[in-house]
Design an enzyme around this catalytic site. Structure first.
Site, PDB file in Angstrom:
ATOM      1  N   ASP A  71       0.845  -1.201   0.000  1.00  0.00           N
ATOM      2  CA  ASP A  71       0.000   0.000   0.000  1.00  0.00           C
ATOM      3  C   ASP A  71       0.878   1.248   0.000  1.00  0.00           C
ATOM      4  O   ASP A  71       2.042   1.201   0.386  1.00  0.00           O
ATOM      5  CB  ASP A  71      -0.880   0.027   1.247  1.00  0.00           C
ATOM      6  CG  ASP A  71      -1.845  -1.141   1.283  1.00  0.00           C
ATOM      7  OD1 ASP A  71      -2.142  -1.692   0.213  1.00  0.00           O
ATOM      8  OD2 ASP A  71      -2.283  -1.506   2.392  1.00  0.00           O
TER       9      ASP A  71
HETATM   10  N1  URA Z   1      -1.085  -6.011   3.837  1.00  0.00           N
HETATM   11  C1  URA Z   1      -1.634  -4.776   3.846  1.00  0.00           C
HETATM   12  O1  URA Z   1      -2.680  -4.551   4.420  1.00  0.00           O
HETATM   13  N2  URA Z   1      -0.972  -3.795   3.199  1.00  0.00           N
HETATM   14  C2  URA Z   1       0.213  -3.978   2.570  1.00  0.00           C
HETATM   15  O2  URA Z   1       0.767  -3.034   1.998  1.00  0.00           O
HETATM   16  C3  URA Z   1       0.766  -5.263   2.579  1.00  0.00           C
HETATM   17  C4  URA Z   1       0.096  -6.263   3.231  1.00  0.00           C
END
Ligand code: URA
Length: 238
Positions: free
Chosen positions: A102
């Site tokens: 993310d």
């Molecule tokens: N899980 C998440 O919620 N976000 C990420 O960026 C990676 C794994």
């Protein structure tokens, strides 16, 4: 790189000639006859000999410490992309991030132009473990540890694979944890905690399969995989 593509580009073979090379057992990987034209090879890991001639690939593998704010995409109109963090001289046409983090997640991200390897690493059946360090806004309890080990169930019924949750520190208003998961659903870590009524406010990926985030690698910096790291990925070259 796929073996047949490598042979085609380096030796300019027709499909018929290629077939013949395999049938005549003229293709050897690490001194063993190879019959699978679709096998993924890299000359940094394999000795590739076709018709007596050694062939070389030129793939790149970068380990990036993704900073907060960069997006895991090839292009974005508004935000900096992880590819823009790679110096132009190191960029390759086919370079792409293996999996996604993310925008607000930091940490280990592998980038490569070996599309086949990236694809294979993301296959659920490979069960490539990923470890994250997370700061959670609430208290994390031993009940949560047990629920993660059993397999968290999302509100819409999807059951996650068992995950290993370790509490580093906890208090009613903030906890630090390490979580190892073996799959990669969209927003997986955040959703797993949300299913327990808890909110992740910081997330950093520490490892992916055999790769570890080097402590000395600053946010936004990257380096090529070492020969030893690449060797550890060799089992994923199918
Ligand atoms: N899980 C998440 O919620 N976000 C990420 O960026 C990676 C794994």
């Amino acid at each position: 790189m796929r073996l047949d593509k490598l042979i085609e580009t380096r030796l300019q073979t027709t499909r018929k000639e290629m077939k013949r090379l395999f049938l005549m057992k003229r293709v050897r990987i690490d001194d063993i006859v190879e019959m699978n034209p679709q096998r993924n090879v890299d000359s940094q890991l394999h000795q590739i000999v076709v018709d007596g001639q050694q062939l070389f690939t030129e793939h790149v593998y970068y380990l990036l410490n993704k900073p907060r704010g960069a997006v895991t995409a090839k292009q974005d109109a508004r935000c900096q992309t992880v590819l823009e963090l790679i110096e132009e001289a190191d960029r390759r046409k086919e370079l792409y991030p293996v999996g996604r983090l993310d925008r607000d997640t930091t940490g280990l991200l592998l980038l490569t132009d070996n599309g086949q390897l990236g694809y294979d690493l993301l296959q659920p059946k490979q069960k490539v473990h990923k470890t994250y360090r997370a700061i959670v806004k609430e208290e994390v309890t031993q009940q949560d540890v047990a629920a993660f080990a059993d397999g968290i169930v999302f509100h819409w019924g999807i059951v996650c694979q068992p995950a290993d949750l370790k509490i580093i520190s906890t208090s009613p208003t903030a906890s630090e944890v390490e979580l190892t998961i073996q799959e990669g659903k969209f927003h997986q870590v955040k959703k797993m905690f949300l299913a327990c009524g808890k909110k992740v406010v910081e997330l950093e990926r520490l490892s992916m399969g055999p790769l570890r985030l080097p402590p000395e690698l600053a946010a936004g910096a990257y380096r090529s995989l070492t020969q030893s790291e690449l060797q550890q990925l060799k089992k994923y070259f199918r």
